[in-house]
Design an enzyme around this catalytic site. Structure first.
Site, PDB file in Angstrom:
ATOM      1  N   ASP A 221       0.901  -1.234  -0.045  1.00 47.35           N
ATOM      2  CA  ASP A 221       0.056   0.089   0.032  1.00 47.35           C
ATOM      3  C   ASP A 221       1.000   1.364  -0.194  1.00 47.35           C
ATOM      4  O   ASP A 221       1.915   1.256   0.578  1.00 47.35           O
ATOM      5  CB  ASP A 221      -1.001  -0.089   1.462  1.00 47.35           C
TER       6      ASP A 221
ATOM      7  N   GLU B 186       1.427  -0.299  -5.023  1.00 50.78           N
ATOM      8  CA  GLU B 186       0.464   1.056  -5.340  1.00 50.78           C
ATOM      9  C   GLU B 186       1.294   2.172  -5.321  1.00 50.78           C
ATOM     10  O   GLU B 186       1.375   2.789  -4.138  1.00 50.78           O
ATOM     11  CB  GLU B 186      -0.777   0.778  -4.117  1.00 50.78           C
TER      12      GLU B 186
END
Ligand code: CA
Length: 537
Positions: free
Chosen positions: A236, A272
């Protein structure tokens, strides 16, 4: 014509028809290619299904999705053709989305137990499905014991006493400063003079990844999950590790990559880095397998532009060019970079809205995403054209399994979600309808799984064939070249001369058509209905 010859002709036609039918070429079985074998996948070029557990399937009647719910839907996931699953965060957290973790080596009780997770890993393994989990290294929850301990320590410091990691190691785990930095992303620790960085929110303090002790903690956490049998991690918010410092982020990711691969060499990781291609391409230097391809995603990305462009020229041309451009950009940083195309994820509005609920365009957007090279990702519910836009909760609505009000397993969705009205039928209804969005998705994934070059091939444009409506590309992998032609005209059937001898193909391997019309190949001419894709090999 004499009677005898006529009979012979009728017999010959009937025999031909029977031969076609026996191959599944007519009747309910659909085109012959649908029954071809898929190629066994054991590498990291997969078709991944992104699941928000909370809104997926509830196994125990509390209307919150859980791990046993995912287990009970593995047959569905496998049957649809997915061979990878990305679970959004499953660790204990005070929030519904769970991106603020309080304990990195446990399962959130809302989702079940560690035993449930073990069952999920085992059941995925039986089906050849690789399971990756979300790992949030950028920040923890403000309720994480590391953070609360550090804050308590700072609060009890005496007048003039300087904080020290020797007294409280957690002080170094975060970015604390003394004095107000006068920034909207820094928050005060209680009534003290200390402030901490929280780039996403007050409840998500940023971790100091320069701290060796916190890196050691994360190594143990990664090692814990790898020992549990996860196939890797979705990482993330990687560009926020060190805000605005690409080279430092790449260094931190190289540490993650080297550590994980030293334990599980074939682990898969996807980061990401929510940014433009020129930026996220640089992150491939870290060795991480994939970064999400934000270039093609979202309401303003290439897929949407290709299908909703209303100008005079070249939307199909632009799509073909973009495929090559992104491929070259990421390979500049790593030869074996695996692109990670997606169209929609949990942070983006659902695709049906971008396409103004035009079913044909939704189907074509699936093909433009899923047939891309690399590891393709599909967000749960996209395969049935679910609705959701506006606040984040709306983008994470309950999987629409069935239209029955009391249907078992349906979740209630996030509490702050606004009521969502799906424009297309539920999965159970779409499964019964061969012309549904669901079946189009399933056939698209099948085509990908039958032709290994689709995921693994190096893309080149066929400039002689490509025009404003036709995307024509080749994909080469392991010495074999296949061809994909896309008719992106919304209204026109296209007739494309494509000489077999010149291009070196022998057959039509399969096709997709938004309206269910047939693609045909005869004497080097491919006839394609509007909104169709064909694979020649
Ligand atoms: Ca439940």
């Amino acid at each position: 014509m004499k009677q005898g010859k006529k009979k012979l002709l009728v017999a010959w036609l009937l025999a031909g028809l029977l031969a076609v039918c026996s191959l599944g070429g007519c009747g309910e079985k659909g085109p012959e290619w649908l029954s071809r074998e898929v190629v066994e996948i054991d590498d990291n070029y997969r078709t991944w299904y992104e699941i928000f557990v909370y809104s997926f399937y509830d196994s125990d009647g509390d209307q919150v999705g859980d791990l046993q719910g995912v287990v009970s839907k593995l047959d569905y996931i496998e049957e649809t053709g997915f061979n990878g699953i990305w679970l959004m965060p499953i660790m204990p957290s005070p929030s519904y989305h769970k991106y603020d973790v309080t304990d990195y080596t446990a399962i959130d009780p809302e989702y079940g137990t560690m035993e449930d997770f073990d069952v999920l890993v085992e059941e995925c393994g039986k089906r050849g499905i690789k399971l990756i989990i979300d790992l949030v290294l950028n920040h923890t929850s403000s309720e994480h014991p590391w953070f609360t301990t550090a804050c308590e320590y700072l609060a009890q410091l005496g007048e003039g006493q300087e904080p020290s990691a020797a007294d409280c190691p957690y002080y170094e785990y975060y970015n604390f400063v003394k004095g107000d930095p006068s920034s909207t992303t820094w928050y005060r620790v209680g009534n003290t003079d200390y402030y901490y960085e929280g780039a996403f929110s007050e409840r998500m303090p940023d971790v100091n990844l320069d701290c060796q002790a916190v890196r050691k903690e994360f190594e143990e956490i990664m090692s814990f999950w790898l020992a549990k049998g996860v196939g890797g991690f979705r990482l993330d918010a990687v560009k926020h590790f060190y805000a605005g410092m690409t080279s430092k982020n790449v260094e931190a990711l190289a540490w993650v990559n080297d550590y994980v691969k030293s334990i599980t060499p074939d682990a898969y990781m996807v980061g990401e880095c929510w940014d433009g291609m020129m930026t996220y391409a640089q992150y491939y230097a870290s060795g991480i397998d994939s970064f999400f391809n934000f270039e093609f995603a979202d309401s303003a990305g290439i897929i949407t532009k290709t299908l909703t462009y209303s100008g005079e020229t070249n939307n199909a041309q632009a799509y073909a060019k973009a495929l090559v451009r992104v491929q070259n950009a990421i390979r500049e940083y790593r030869e074996d970079a695996i692109d990670a195309p997606f169209f929609v994820n949990h942070d983006l509005a659902r695709a049906a809205g971008y396409m103004r609920y035009d079913e044909r365009k939704i189907k074509m957007s699936a093909a433009l995403n899923v047939l891309m090279s690399g590891s393709a990702f599909v967000y749960y519910g996209e395969e049935i054209g679910m609705t959701g836009s506006g606040r984040d909760e709306n983008k994470r609505a309950p999987m629409y399994w069935s239209g029955e009000a009391e249907e078992k397993g349906m979740t209630r969705g996030p509490l702050d979600m606004e009521p969502q009205e799906n424009q297309f039928p539920s999965l159970s209804e779409q499964m019964e309808n061969e012309a549904s969005i669901y079946h189009f998705y399933k056939e698209t994934i099948l085509l990908r799984n039958q032709n290994p070059e689709i995921a693994r091939g190096t893309v080149a444009r066929l400039e002689d064939i490509t025009d404003g409506d036709i995307t024509a590309i080749s994909k080469t992998y392991d010495g074999k070249t296949i061809y994909l032609l896309y008719n992106l005209s919304e209204t026109e059937e296209k007739s494309i001369t494509f000489p077999a001898e010149q291009y070196g193909y022998t057959e039509m391997a399969g096709y997709l058509s938004a309206d269910g019309g047939e693609v045909t190949l005869q004497d080097d001419v491919v006839i394609m209905p509007s909104y169709s894709v064909v694979v020649l090999r």
